[in-house]
Scaffold this active site. Structure first.
Site, PDB file in Angstrom:
ATOM      1  N   GLN A 154      -1.920   9.753  18.951  1.00 33.61           N
ATOM      2  CA  GLN A 154      -2.796   9.808  17.770  1.00 33.61           C
ATOM      3  C   GLN A 154      -3.352   8.437  17.419  1.00 33.61           C
ATOM      4  O   GLN A 154      -4.072   8.294  16.439  1.00 33.61           O
ATOM      5  CB  GLN A 154      -2.089  10.461  16.583  1.00 33.61           C
ATOM      6  CG  GLN A 154      -1.040   9.613  15.895  1.00 33.61           C
ATOM      7  CD  GLN A 154      -0.334  10.393  14.802  1.00 33.61           C
ATOM      8  OE1 GLN A 154       0.372  11.362  15.074  1.00 33.61           O
ATOM      9  NE2 GLN A 154      -0.529   9.993  13.559  1.00 33.61           N
ATOM     10  N   GLY A 165       7.380   7.650  -0.425  1.00 30.48           N
ATOM     11  CA  GLY A 165       6.507   8.816  -0.193  1.00 30.48           C
ATOM     12  C   GLY A 165       7.191   9.816   0.729  1.00 30.48           C
ATOM     13  O   GLY A 165       7.222  11.029   0.461  1.00 30.48           O
ATOM     14  N   HIS A 166       7.760   9.309   1.826  1.00 26.93           N
ATOM     15  CA  HIS A 166       8.511  10.186   2.732  1.00 26.93           C
ATOM     16  C   HIS A 166       9.698  10.821   1.998  1.00 26.93           C
ATOM     17  O   HIS A 166       9.967  12.016   2.152  1.00 26.93           O
ATOM     18  CB  HIS A 166       9.057   9.382   3.922  1.00 26.93           C
ATOM     19  CG  HIS A 166       8.018   8.707   4.768  1.00 26.93           C
ATOM     20  ND1 HIS A 166       7.924   7.338   4.880  1.00 26.93           N
ATOM     21  CD2 HIS A 166       7.037   9.218   5.567  1.00 26.93           C
ATOM     22  CE1 HIS A 166       6.932   7.031   5.708  1.00 26.93           C
ATOM     23  NE2 HIS A 166       6.375   8.144   6.134  1.00 26.93           N
ATOM     24  N   GLY A 192       2.040  15.055   3.163  1.00 23.69           N
ATOM     25  CA  GLY A 192       1.628  14.338   1.962  1.00 23.69           C
ATOM     26  C   GLY A 192       0.125  14.450   1.720  1.00 23.69           C
ATOM     27  O   GLY A 192      -0.676  14.339   2.657  1.00 23.69           O
ATOM     28  N   SER A 248       3.304   3.021   5.323  1.00 23.61           N
ATOM     29  CA  SER A 248       4.028   2.114   6.222  1.00 23.61           C
ATOM     30  C   SER A 248       3.154   0.923   6.570  1.00 23.61           C
ATOM     31  O   SER A 248       3.642  -0.176   6.828  1.00 23.61           O
ATOM     32  CB  SER A 248       4.457   2.853   7.491  1.00 23.61           C
ATOM     33  OG  SER A 248       5.168   4.037   7.151  1.00 23.61           O
ATOM     34  N   ARG A 249       1.828   1.136   6.589  1.00 24.56           N
ATOM     35  CA  ARG A 249       0.902   0.053   6.974  1.00 24.56           C
ATOM     36  C   ARG A 249       0.731  -0.998   5.872  1.00 24.56           C
ATOM     37  O   ARG A 249       0.190  -2.067   6.140  1.00 24.56           O
ATOM     38  CB  ARG A 249      -0.468   0.620   7.361  1.00 24.56           C
ATOM     39  CG  ARG A 249      -0.429   1.386   8.678  1.00 24.56           C
ATOM     40  CD  ARG A 249      -1.827   1.752   9.163  1.00 24.56           C
ATOM     41  NE  ARG A 249      -1.805   2.239  10.530  1.00 24.56           N
ATOM     42  CZ  ARG A 249      -1.804   3.536  10.875  1.00 24.56           C
ATOM     43  NH1 ARG A 249      -1.838   4.476   9.957  1.00 24.56           N
ATOM     44  NH2 ARG A 249      -1.774   3.886  12.149  1.00 24.56           N
ATOM     45  N   GLN A 289      -5.600  15.359   7.087  1.00 28.40           N
ATOM     46  CA  GLN A 289      -4.533  15.809   7.991  1.00 28.40           C
ATOM     47  C   GLN A 289      -3.946  17.130   7.486  1.00 28.40           C
ATOM     48  O   GLN A 289      -3.656  18.037   8.277  1.00 28.40           O
ATOM     49  CB  GLN A 289      -3.445  14.731   8.063  1.00 28.40           C
ATOM     50  CG  GLN A 289      -2.178  15.160   8.784  1.00 28.40           C
ATOM     51  CD  GLN A 289      -1.246  13.994   9.014  1.00 28.40           C
ATOM     52  OE1 GLN A 289      -1.414  13.245   9.964  1.00 28.40           O
ATOM     53  NE2 GLN A 289      -0.276  13.822   8.139  1.00 28.40           N
TER      54      GLN A 289
END
Ligand code: AMP
Length: 271
Positions: A52, A27-28, A138, A177-178, A144
């Site tokens: 955050q 994704g990044h 994204g 990432s999670r 966000q």
């Protein structure tokens, strides 16, 4: 960072910024590719932003793999990696926080108090450090995106906010990432988020427009998954993040791992 950026700008080169928290995945990398197509210079920031994360969230154990990230970024051909320490970002005495009212308040804003203030503050500082022409975010983190667009407008930041599509695993799970936190069994269960979105999109395609019925379609699929606990499932306007609208947004716990996803129901679900 700012000196390098200004040197590039002085040479007439345009600059794209891709903010990340590292633990890079496809994704990044798709955002980086997007930035490379549109800018002569691409800067990637890697910073796990402590402010955050709420108390009791996963800041301390958030996945970090600087060597692998550096390798991926080198191979992606980025021009600079901006990787400030926490002490550089938030030196002693630092106390200003950027609050984006309205769009930052419901859903993620309500579920994670202070989260968007942390995001808006760090993004403001990244914009100040890099002075990018364009910044890449994204769609995976749809709220966000709306918060960052509002921030750039309201604070007169001369940056164009560009949005990349959500990159998914073959079973539909959005890369995150999670996802590394999930056990094998949880990883299978986690496909319920994307399959709920796909079901709601097909209800929408069949003419269903009632926000409540679309919401129920989402919940029915999520609640059928024993390892899943729904935090919210709503169908909202993509600018205000309040109903009515066509953007389905989800936050679901799979075991102890909190995952989010979203889809514009007026579009076919990919895959
Ligand atoms: P993070 O490192 O999680 O803060 O994410 C950095 C950027 O990558 C954010 O703009 C995210 O929205 C974006 N991103 C995260 N996951 C994905 C994904 N699966 N597809 C596309 N972009 C993503």
């Amino acid at each position: 960072m700012l000196a390098a950026s200004r040197r590039w700008r002085g040479e007439g080169l345009d600059i794209g910024l891709v903010p990340t928290m590292g633990a890079l995945h496809a994704g990044h990398l798709s955002l980086i590719e997007h930035a490379r197509r549109e800018n002569r210079i691409v800067v990637v920031s890697v910073f796990v932003n402590p402010i955050q994360f709420g108390a009791g969230e996963d800041f301390a154990r958030y996945p970090r793999d600087p060597d692998r990230d550096a390798d991926l970024l080198r191979r992606a051909g980025v021009d600079a990696v901006y990787q400030p320490s926490v002490a550089v970002m938030y030196p002693p005495g630092s106390s200003t926080r950027v609050h984006v009212g309205g769009v930052g308040d419901p859903l993620e804003g309500a579920a994670r108090p202070g989260h968007f203030e942390g995001v808006a503050t760090v993004v403001s500082k990244l914009f100040a450090a890099v002075e990018p022409d364009r910044a890449y975010f994204g769609q995976k983190d749809a709220q966000q995106v709306a918060v960052v667009k509002r921030l750039a407008l309201d604070l007169d930041v001369p940056v164009e906010i560009r949005v990349g599509p959500t990159v998914r695993e073959p079973d539909g799970l959005a890369l995150s990432s999670r996802n590394a936190y999930l056990s094998a069994e949880e990883r299978v269960a986690a496909a319920c988020l994307s399959s709920a979105l796909a079901l709601a999109a097909s209800a929408y395609a069949n003419g269903e427009r009632s926000p409540e019925k679309l919401r129920k379609a989402l919940c029915r699929r999520l609640e059928a998954e024993p390892l899943a606990r729904v935090e919210y499932a709503e169908v909202v306007d993509p600018e205000t993040f309040r109903p009515p609208g066509s953007l389905a947004v989800l936050a679901v716990r799979i075991g102890a791992t909190r995952l989010i996803d979203n889809h514009d129901l007026s579009k076919e679900f990919p895959g």
